[in-house]
Design an enzyme around this catalytic site. Structure first.
Site, PDB file in Angstrom:
ATOM      1  N   HIS A  33       0.858  -1.186   0.000  1.00 49.63           N
ATOM      2  CA  HIS A  33       0.000   0.000   0.000  1.00 49.63           C
ATOM      3  C   HIS A  33       0.887   1.226   0.000  1.00 49.63           C
ATOM      4  O   HIS A  33       1.934   1.231   0.649  1.00 49.63           O
ATOM      5  CB  HIS A  33      -0.898   0.005   1.252  1.00 49.63           C
ATOM      6  N   ASP A  41      -7.871  -5.260   0.179  1.00 56.70           N
ATOM      7  CA  ASP A  41      -8.395  -5.953  -0.997  1.00 56.70           C
ATOM      8  C   ASP A  41      -8.063  -7.432  -1.012  1.00 56.70           C
ATOM      9  O   ASP A  41      -8.723  -8.207  -1.702  1.00 56.70           O
ATOM     10  CB  ASP A  41      -7.865  -5.298  -2.281  1.00 56.70           C
TER      11      ASP A  41
HETATM   12  N1  ACO Z   1       4.357  -7.591  -4.858  1.00 56.47           N
HETATM   13  C1  ACO Z   1       5.710  -7.592  -4.973  1.00 56.47           C
HETATM   14  N2  ACO Z   1       6.477  -6.509  -4.787  1.00 56.47           N
HETATM   15  C2  ACO Z   1       5.864  -5.348  -4.488  1.00 56.47           C
HETATM   16  C3  ACO Z   1       4.455  -5.263  -4.350  1.00 56.47           C
HETATM   17  C4  ACO Z   1       3.706  -6.442  -4.537  1.00 56.47           C
HETATM   18  N3  ACO Z   1       2.362  -6.429  -4.411  1.00 56.47           N
HETATM   19  N4  ACO Z   1       4.095  -3.989  -4.053  1.00 56.47           N
HETATM   20  C5  ACO Z   1       5.252  -3.293  -4.012  1.00 56.47           C
HETATM   21  N5  ACO Z   1       6.323  -4.120  -4.272  1.00 56.47           N
HETATM   22  C6  ACO Z   1       7.743  -3.745  -4.233  1.00 56.47           C
HETATM   23  C7  ACO Z   1       8.160  -2.931  -5.448  1.00 56.47           C
HETATM   24  O1  ACO Z   1       8.629  -3.757  -6.485  1.00 56.47           O
HETATM   25  C8  ACO Z   1       9.252  -2.064  -4.850  1.00 56.47           C
HETATM   26  O2  ACO Z   1      10.413  -2.864  -4.716  1.00 56.47           O
HETATM   27  P1  ACO Z   1      11.887  -2.179  -4.847  1.00 56.47           P
HETATM   28  O3  ACO Z   1      11.966  -1.176  -3.715  1.00 56.47           O
HETATM   29  O4  ACO Z   1      12.840  -3.300  -4.718  1.00 56.47           O
HETATM   30  O5  ACO Z   1      11.907  -1.511  -6.201  1.00 56.47           O
HETATM   31  C9  ACO Z   1       8.764  -1.758  -3.438  1.00 56.47           C
HETATM   32  O6  ACO Z   1       7.905  -2.887  -3.088  1.00 56.47           O
HETATM   33  C10 ACO Z   1       7.952  -0.460  -3.320  1.00 56.47           C
HETATM   34  O7  ACO Z   1       6.912  -0.481  -4.304  1.00 56.47           O
HETATM   35  P2  ACO Z   1       6.275   0.811  -4.984  1.00 56.47           P
HETATM   36  O8  ACO Z   1       5.767   0.432  -6.320  1.00 56.47           O
HETATM   37  O9  ACO Z   1       7.236   1.950  -4.892  1.00 56.47           O
HETATM   38  O10 ACO Z   1       5.079   1.097  -4.028  1.00 56.47           O
HETATM   39  P3  ACO Z   1       3.873   2.074  -4.344  1.00 56.47           P
HETATM   40  O11 ACO Z   1       3.557   2.758  -3.065  1.00 56.47           O
HETATM   41  O12 ACO Z   1       4.158   2.943  -5.524  1.00 56.47           O
HETATM   42  O13 ACO Z   1       2.696   1.080  -4.779  1.00 56.47           O
HETATM   43  C11 ACO Z   1       0.824  -0.381  -4.660  1.00 56.47           C
HETATM   44  C12 ACO Z   1       1.659   0.706  -3.932  1.00 56.47           C
HETATM   45  C13 ACO Z   1       0.361   0.169  -6.027  1.00 56.47           C
HETATM   46  C14 ACO Z   1      -0.397  -0.661  -3.817  1.00 56.47           C
HETATM   47  C15 ACO Z   1       1.703  -1.643  -4.842  1.00 56.47           C
HETATM   48  O14 ACO Z   1       2.090  -2.131  -3.573  1.00 56.47           O
HETATM   49  C16 ACO Z   1       0.986  -2.729  -5.643  1.00 56.47           C
HETATM   50  O15 ACO Z   1       1.048  -2.716  -6.873  1.00 56.47           O
HETATM   51  N6  ACO Z   1       0.276  -3.685  -4.941  1.00 56.47           N
HETATM   52  C17 ACO Z   1      -0.479  -4.699  -5.630  1.00 56.47           C
HETATM   53  C18 ACO Z   1      -1.832  -4.142  -6.077  1.00 56.47           C
HETATM   54  C19 ACO Z   1      -2.773  -3.915  -4.897  1.00 56.47           C
HETATM   55  O16 ACO Z   1      -2.945  -4.765  -4.046  1.00 56.47           O
HETATM   56  N7  ACO Z   1      -3.406  -2.730  -4.891  1.00 56.47           N
HETATM   57  C20 ACO Z   1      -4.407  -2.365  -3.882  1.00 56.47           C
HETATM   58  C21 ACO Z   1      -3.927  -1.227  -3.072  1.00 56.47           C
HETATM   59  S1  ACO Z   1      -5.106  -0.874  -1.788  1.00 56.47           S
HETATM   60  C22 ACO Z   1      -6.353   0.013  -2.545  1.00 56.47           C
HETATM   61  O17 ACO Z   1      -6.186   0.661  -3.542  1.00 56.47           O
HETATM   62  C23 ACO Z   1      -7.661  -0.099  -1.943  1.00 56.47           C
END
Ligand code: ACO
Length: 429
Positions: free
Chosen positions: A307, A364
């Site tokens: 998140h 979610d």
């Molecule tokens: N699986 C694997 N790795 C992940 C995930 C994941 N679900 N989410 C983040 N990471 C990793 C990224 O690759 C990154 O790694 P790095 O630092 O080695 O490059 C690190 O964690 C940080 O990730 P960001 O993309 O910078 O995080 P951001 O805050 O931009 O994204 C998000 C948040 C979009 C929710 C992301 O975690 C994601 O895509 N999750 C899966 C989709 C999801 O569940 N969305 C629902 C969110 S809740 C809502 O909207 C109600």
């Protein structure tokens, strides 16, 4: 020491003192309003990771400590003691209603559960297999064509009437999205029923049979609606506010929110979680998917994990996780998908990659499982989310309209394109 930050342009030595503004809670913000005027510069912040887009007094969330407050009330207390319509009242009015106000509010919402009969024909324009989110966005947008008695967005009474209409009509519209795709006749609301029961009745009743939704389903959905009602300046809420800042029609603004919510990085994740669990199929495959998620060369991510703001456990996920486990036990559900989900949760929570990046299961991850247990079709999951979030969207839209700092939202950019050049005739290219 003054509450300012000094920004120095090291190229010229010019400086700007920017005020630091503190809110009730949370990180203070730096007011950079004069940056362009004084130093001729903008800020750049992809994904708005450190940009506060507005002042708001509706919802507060502290991602490091897993806190979520609506108008000051902790989400845990609202989930335990309140109901969805009361939370809607709270978001809109800023205070909990007294008993008479609650009766009046429930009545007011019930007076708006119907939609214009013409609107029912609007659904026929969609293909039978259209995604319900696409239908919902179109139909909500179409509401703008009906309510010419409340189009003055500067008038607080018109705004409140619009809010009641949005909240009251969403279950009706959501149910029709499902019934249209299923070839079932539309069902009119029954205002003797409560908000959630009415939604289930409109969605799942059968014309030829008596229908009474199981109390466990009503309870679980009520909880999901409360937990999803608002969540500060997320992508869909920001879309609503941005559309609202152009003084657009409020139903159009809500439609913008619906379309934004649909994305799988946002509300569409609940649907993506179930597809992912189906793809994993068996607990023996989990490690393979966890490894894929950790592989930098693979775009795959574990859906329902991580998140932007919560770098601790999402408080909503804590509540919903328990509800999910209780529901699985109470309904005696023994499906491979739940087994896969529980095992995936366990493995990811123990894996260094997820621990270091603070990637916990989000709301979610569990909401999809609850909808699945209640036999709500997967394509309807995000529609359910939109039904709940419409309360937050319309409350945030009203707050925007009343904001003394109201201006059209107009971000700037850093241009990195080609330098100026002359047009070349097609024959000479
Ligand atoms: N699986 C694997 N790795 C992940 C995930 C994941 N679900 N989410 C983040 N990471 C990793 C990224 O690759 C990154 O790694 P790095 O630092 O080695 O490059 C690190 O964690 C940080 O990730 P960001 O993309 O910078 O995080 P951001 O805050 O931009 O994204 C998000 C948040 C979009 C929710 C992301 O975690 C994601 O895509 N999750 C899966 C989709 C999801 O569940 N969305 C629902 C969110 S809740 C809502 O909207 C109600």
């Amino acid at each position: 020491m003054s509450d300012t930050v000094t920004i120095t342009d090291n190229r010229t030595g010019n400086q700007l003192e920017c005020p630091i503004i503190s809110g009730t809670y949370g990180e203070p913000v730096i007011d950079t309003k004069l940056l362009h005027k004084e130093l001729g510069m903008f800020t750049i912040d992809p994904g708005f990771g450190t940009t506060a887009s507005c002042r708001s007094s509706i919802t507060y969330l502290d991602g490091d400590n897993g806190v979520l407050l609506h108008r000051g009330y902790p989400i845990e207390q609202l989930a335990e003691n309140s109901n969805f319509t009361e939370v809607c009242y709270l978001l809109l009015h800023g205070e909990l209603p007294n008993s008479q106000e609650m009766v009046d509010w429930d009545h007011a919402i019930k007076m708006h559960t119907m939609t214009h009969e013409h609107l029912s024909r609007f659904y026929q324009g969609y293909r039978y297999d259209a995604h319900p989110m696409s239908i919902m966005a179109g139909v909500v947008n179409a509401l703008a064509s009906y309510y010419h008695d409340a189009t003055d967005i500067q008038n607080p009474e018109h705004r409140l009437l619009t809010a009641k209409r949005v909240i009251a009509k969403m279950p009706n519209i959501a149910s029709k999205c499902y019934r249209y795709a299923s070839g079932l006749p539309f069902v009119y609301p029954d205002n003797d029923k409560g908000f959630v029961e009415n939604f289930l009745y409109m969605t799942f009743s059968w014309p030829s049979e008596q229908y009474a939704p199981p109390p466990v389903a009503i309870r679980a959905l009520e909880l999901l609606l409360i937990l999803h009602a608002d969540h500060e300046q997320n992508a869909s809420t920001s879309a609503v506010r941005l559309a609202g800042s152009a003084e657009s029609n409020p139903f159009g603004c809500i439609a913008a929110g619906i379309n934004t919510l649909w994305g799988k990085a946002h509300g569409g994740a609940n649907e993506a979680v179930v597809h992912m669990l189906e793809e994993i199929g068996d607990t023996s495959n989990i490690q393979k998917f966890v490894d894929k998620a950790k592989d930098k060369d693979d775009p795959f991510r574990l859906m329902g994990f991580g998140h932007r703001v919560y770098k601790n456990y999402d408080p909503r996920a804590t509540i919903i996780r328990k509800a999910c486990h209780d529901l699985i036990t109470e309904m005696n559900i023994d499906q491979p998908m739940f087994e896969v989900a529980m095992e995936l949760e366990r493995i990811a929570l123990e894996d260094d990659y997820f621990i270091e990046r603070k990637l916990y299961p989000n709301v979610d991850f569990y909401s999809g499982l609850i909808y699945q247990a209640l036999k709500i079709p997967v394509s309807m999951f995000t529609v359910m989310f939109a039904m709940a979030r419409s309360a937050g969207w319309i409350a945030q839209w009203i707050e925007l309209m009343e904001d003394p700092d109201f201006r059209i939202g107009r971000p700037r950019q850093l241009y990195i394109g080609t330098e100026k050049r002359d047009y070349v005739d097609v024959a000479k290219r």
